[in-house]
Enzyme design. Sequence first.
Site, PDB file in Angstrom:
ATOM      1  N   THR A  26     -25.727 -16.777  43.983  1.00  0.00           N
ATOM      2  CA  THR A  26     -25.171 -15.915  42.945  1.00  0.00           C
ATOM      3  C   THR A  26     -26.094 -14.744  42.641  1.00  0.00           C
ATOM      4  O   THR A  26     -27.323 -14.849  42.790  1.00  0.00           O
ATOM      5  CB  THR A  26     -24.967 -16.728  41.646  1.00  0.00           C
TER       6      THR A  26
ATOM      7  N   TYR B 180     -28.924 -21.313  34.912  1.00  0.00           N
ATOM      8  CA  TYR B 180     -28.048 -21.196  36.083  1.00  0.00           C
ATOM      9  C   TYR B 180     -28.762 -20.443  37.202  1.00  0.00           C
ATOM     10  O   TYR B 180     -28.845 -20.907  38.346  1.00  0.00           O
ATOM     11  CB  TYR B 180     -26.758 -20.490  35.680  1.00  0.00           C
TER      12      TYR B 180
END
Length: 312
Positions: free
Chosen positions: A124, A146
């Site tokens: 990501t 994250y």
Amino acid sequence: MNVLVTGAAGFIGSHTCERLVQLGHTVTGIDNFSPYYDRALKQLNAEAIKHVGVTLIEADLRSAPLAEILPEKIDVLFHFAAHPGISATSSFEDYYTNNIIATQRLLDVFETRTHKPFIVNIATSSIYGLEATLTEDQAPLPASWYGVTKLGAEQLVLAYSRRNIIKGCSLRLYSVYGPRERPDKLYTRLIKNGLNDEAFPLFEGSEKHLRSFTYVQDIVDGIVSTIDHQEVCDGEIFNLGTEEENTTAAGIATTEKILGKKIAIDHKPARPGDQSRTKANINKARQLLKYNPQTSLEDGLKAQVDWYKNNF
């Protein structure tokens, strides 16, 4: 080829499964149907991929006997499974176990097998930090649990490649949207709230955030291209996204244009760790993967609105 997709009932994973079947591959998916969002939505995705011939296993990568349940011969693994996003209700353990421990357990299984898959780790832009505008060889500065744990998972896969144990690469995806987008993500919420005359929660300052909003099928183009470029991909990181930037405010305006109505706004305090800007630098992917995203934001959102109306 025999392909395994983790997180197969998720947003991007399910689209990738369908594309792989279209390309003639035999696809097995695995998903734990996490309660991070409504299971019924993942079930819709699951039925869609099973309809085209994907074999779907329901199991948790953190605890399932993977050596027993995964097919013996896997040529390529696309590893999507993860605890996603920035959530006030998620603990560090949620991110750590789903993103790092689950990845290591997969690697442990394939390290012992004679037939080892090429592993494509799905990462990501959150790895880069608050401003994701960097090239793949610049130092990342993740600012959320994250981002930190997805960087950890990426480096686990690349460590095995560096040691010549298992070949693999990692793809850093940028602000993906389109049909099946998660219900906690921007455009699904905008569409839902607009159609139901509900106020959209807008975090303070986020209307000015810049994003490389990338249509899901353009992302899938880049993901599946790795199958035909394994030698050049091994040990590498690639950014996948569009070079076009739009503010969140522009995204809201485009959604309103497609729906033909204004969307009420419920202003909320800023979220810590949220990115202020993402702009995908895809020079490397263009050169080595022939990656070339084409879908405009308006065209992609029209497809997403149609999907939402047809399903909900």
